[in-house]
Scaffold this motif. Sequence first.
Motif, short mmCIF file in Angstrom:
data_model
loop_
_atom_site.label_atom_id
_atom_site.label_comp_id
_atom_site.label_asym_id
_atom_site.label_seq_id
_atom_site.Cartn_x
_atom_site.Cartn_y
_atom_site.Cartn_z
N ILE A 98 0.90 -1.15 0.01
CA ILE A 98 -0.11 -0.04 0.14
C ILE A 98 0.91 1.22 -0.07
O ILE A 98 0.38 2.10 -0.71
CB ILE A 98 -0.93 -0.03 1.22
N ALA A 99 2.01 1.22 0.84
CA ALA A 99 2.80 2.39 0.87
C ALA A 99 3.49 2.70 -0.31
O ALA A 99 3.68 3.66 -0.91
CB ALA A 99 3.89 2.16 1.94
N THR A 100 3.92 1.62 -1.17
CA THR A 100 4.52 1.80 -2.63
C THR A 100 3.80 2.37 -3.26
O THR A 100 4.13 3.37 -4.08
CB THR A 100 5.20 0.41 -2.84
N VAL A 101 2.45 1.81 -3.60
CA VAL A 101 1.52 2.12 -4.48
C VAL A 101 0.83 3.50 -4.51
O VAL A 101 0.90 4.38 -5.27
CB VAL A 101 0.30 1.23 -4.55
N ALA A 102 0.80 3.96 -2.96
CA ALA A 102 0.37 5.16 -2.61
C ALA A 102 1.50 6.31 -3.04
O ALA A 102 1.26 7.42 -3.71
CB ALA A 102 0.12 5.50 -1.26
N ALA A 103 2.73 5.87 -2.85
CA ALA A 103 3.85 6.64 -2.93
C ALA A 103 4.06 6.77 -4.66
O ALA A 103 4.27 7.87 -5.22
CB ALA A 103 5.07 6.30 -2.52
N PHE A 104 3.79 5.83 -5.48
CA PHE A 104 3.86 5.82 -6.86
C PHE A 104 2.84 6.86 -7.44
O PHE A 104 3.10 7.68 -8.19
CB PHE A 104 3.69 4.44 -7.40
N ILE A 105 1.37 6.71 -6.67
CA ILE A 105 0.52 7.53 -7.29
C ILE A 105 0.88 9.25 -6.99
O ILE A 105 0.59 9.99 -7.84
CB ILE A 105 -0.68 7.23 -6.56
N ARG A 106 1.58 9.24 -5.63
CA ARG A 106 1.72 10.70 -5.69
C ARG A 106 2.96 11.26 -6.37
O ARG A 106 2.82 12.43 -7.03
CB ARG A 106 2.25 10.88 -4.14
N ALA A 107 3.72 10.37 -6.97
CA ALA A 107 4.87 10.65 -7.72
C ALA A 107 4.44 10.92 -9.12
O ALA A 107 4.73 11.68 -9.75
CB ALA A 107 6.01 9.74 -7.56
N ALA A 108 3.42 10.15 -9.50
CA ALA A 108 2.96 10.17 -10.77
C ALA A 108 1.95 11.27 -10.89
O ALA A 108 1.95 11.74 -11.95
CB ALA A 108 2.11 8.88 -11.10
N THR A 109 1.52 12.04 -10.06
CA THR A 109 0.50 13.05 -9.96
C THR A 109 1.38 14.39 -9.62
O THR A 109 1.10 15.29 -10.43
CB THR A 109 -0.54 13.01 -8.52
N LEU A 113 10.41 9.10 -1.97
CA LEU A 113 9.70 8.52 -1.19
C LEU A 113 9.32 6.98 -1.75
O LEU A 113 9.07 5.87 -0.99
CB LEU A 113 8.45 9.15 -0.68
N PHE A 114 8.96 6.95 -2.87
CA PHE A 114 8.53 5.72 -3.67
C PHE A 114 9.83 4.95 -3.53
O PHE A 114 9.58 3.59 -3.45
CB PHE A 114 8.20 6.17 -4.89
N THR A 115 11.04 5.38 -3.68
CA THR A 115 12.26 4.36 -3.67
C THR A 115 12.42 3.77 -2.34
O THR A 115 12.66 2.70 -2.27
CB THR A 115 13.41 5.29 -4.03
N LEU A 116 12.29 4.61 -1.11
CA LEU A 116 12.39 4.05 -0.08
C LEU A 116 11.41 3.00 0.49
O LEU A 116 11.58 2.01 0.85
CB LEU A 116 12.33 5.22 1.10
#
Length: 560
Positions: free
Chosen positions: A175-186, A195-198
């Motif tokens: 969940i943390a990885t997908v949420a970080a990806f969504i924020r990075a993609a937005t 944050l996505f990397t971590l």
Amino acid sequence: MELRGDLRLHLEGKTLSAETTGTARPAARVGRLLLDRPFILFAMILAGGLAARAVMIGIGLWRDEGSTYFDAMAGGFSDLLATVAWSELNPPGFYLLMRGWIELAGAGEIAMKIPATLFGLLLLPALYCLARAGASGRVATAGGLLAAFWAATAPEMIIYSHEARPYSLSALLVIATVAAFIRAATVGSAGRWALFTLAATALLYVQYTGVILLAVLAGVAVGLRLARIGAPDLGRMAIAGAAICLLFAPWFPIFLDHYRTGLPWSESLDLAARPRLLLDNLAYMLPWAGDWVRVAAALLLLVLAGEAFRLLLRLRRRTPAETAPAEVALAALHLGGLGTLVADATIGHSGAYTLPFAPILVAYFAVRGTRALAGLPLPVSVRAPGLLALAAVGALALAWPGLQYVKQTRGMAQSGIRSFAASLDDVTLRQSLIVLAPDYLGPTFGYYMRNRPASYRGFTRWTHPEIFTPIDYAEIWDETDTVSEAMARIEALAPRFRTLLFVLDMRVDGPSGQMHYEHSLELRDALGKRYALEAVERHAGRMETVEVRRFDLHGAVRSP
């Protein structure tokens, strides 16, 4: 409260109107109150999830959890890493965490389960936030609450929230990885990609299936870019991927060894069985059981396929760019959930191996369903009391399987070895040679005997069966002289003991995957022909039910 004219419900920018005159119904006010102040409902959901897990936390450990104990307590830091490399098919992150926890709180049954239970509870707010990203307003709130309710009551989520294994932590990190990806993609800032990397690196050090998620998310980023949904920076994502690879590099050789070992106890599937596995994995995420669940899963799969087709049409029609954060999140949840579902079925994963990815699709369907409901033209006859009643019935239907699971398994030990170990006094232990068949019972028995004077061996891995390892495991069980070797070893040790306690897993009835576990039954029969049988007892467990045969090593010895 007097309302004249239109009663307007604002859901994600859509307005549903009903001509009303007079006093607003109390149920309508209650519904608006609950959605405008979601912490009330969320607190109730969290309390229910905590109660479901609390009543299950005292059911003891079984072999996988016993392995967690021995892996986490293997000497110093380097010894722990070496033990995990030898005895696990997982990376070391969870076991390092458990090492620190055990040193702080001890290794009792309840203490061992507390970390997994806490991670399982944290799934509720994490999934609530993930689902909310796919909508806005009251639809976001309703979708988030629905997703959190699933996490609180789904039987599989309850099961793996009280198991001292990496599953609940893996789901949380997904969940943390997908949420970080969504924020990075937005947003696209360097900080978001960091944050996505971590999050992704942490996931890889807890569960290897994180590799699947990262590969899928890379494809999702390309798909979003081509579909003109959001603006994922592919360059920064490539840099993030390189950083993840660099951070995971120290463990990568061990990962390759574990990958080559595979899951020798699992049945191999031909390609024709993969579509059925895809459907079964989707059905596994639903809380219900029965043949109709596969039909429901097929319908959900059609929804996923239809949405994928719509995205393909978007590519061909050159639709104007969509930059709304909720649309970016919903597309990422859809493609990420569908991608991991297909990837798991392709490589033959099922059951617990697919569980960490379930929150992605749950968040998608929760928010997609509430958005669809918000867009329906409700008839005048539909009133708030009816909607609240429908919501209550739906919540009960969703929670019922979890309630039944808790009712049926509460008080049932994970392993029958727990009661067997409790029945042995120290005098009996000193006089008895204990043989565990198959040897994978070793971690459970070793855990319950960790501070007691027990002499136990495994069949076929004779020494230190408490340290289970899958390496070369299939080859050991494939040997034809395993039974005769075990008999010779028992006869060599017989002068030192009065009694032989032969502990057999009652689920063994033949081979499993590449494992010829039927040799355990052959050894049982050979012992019956060689030594006098004094007693037979059974100890039931949810995951391990064992039969214990007590043989007299020196009484009435029979001819070989």
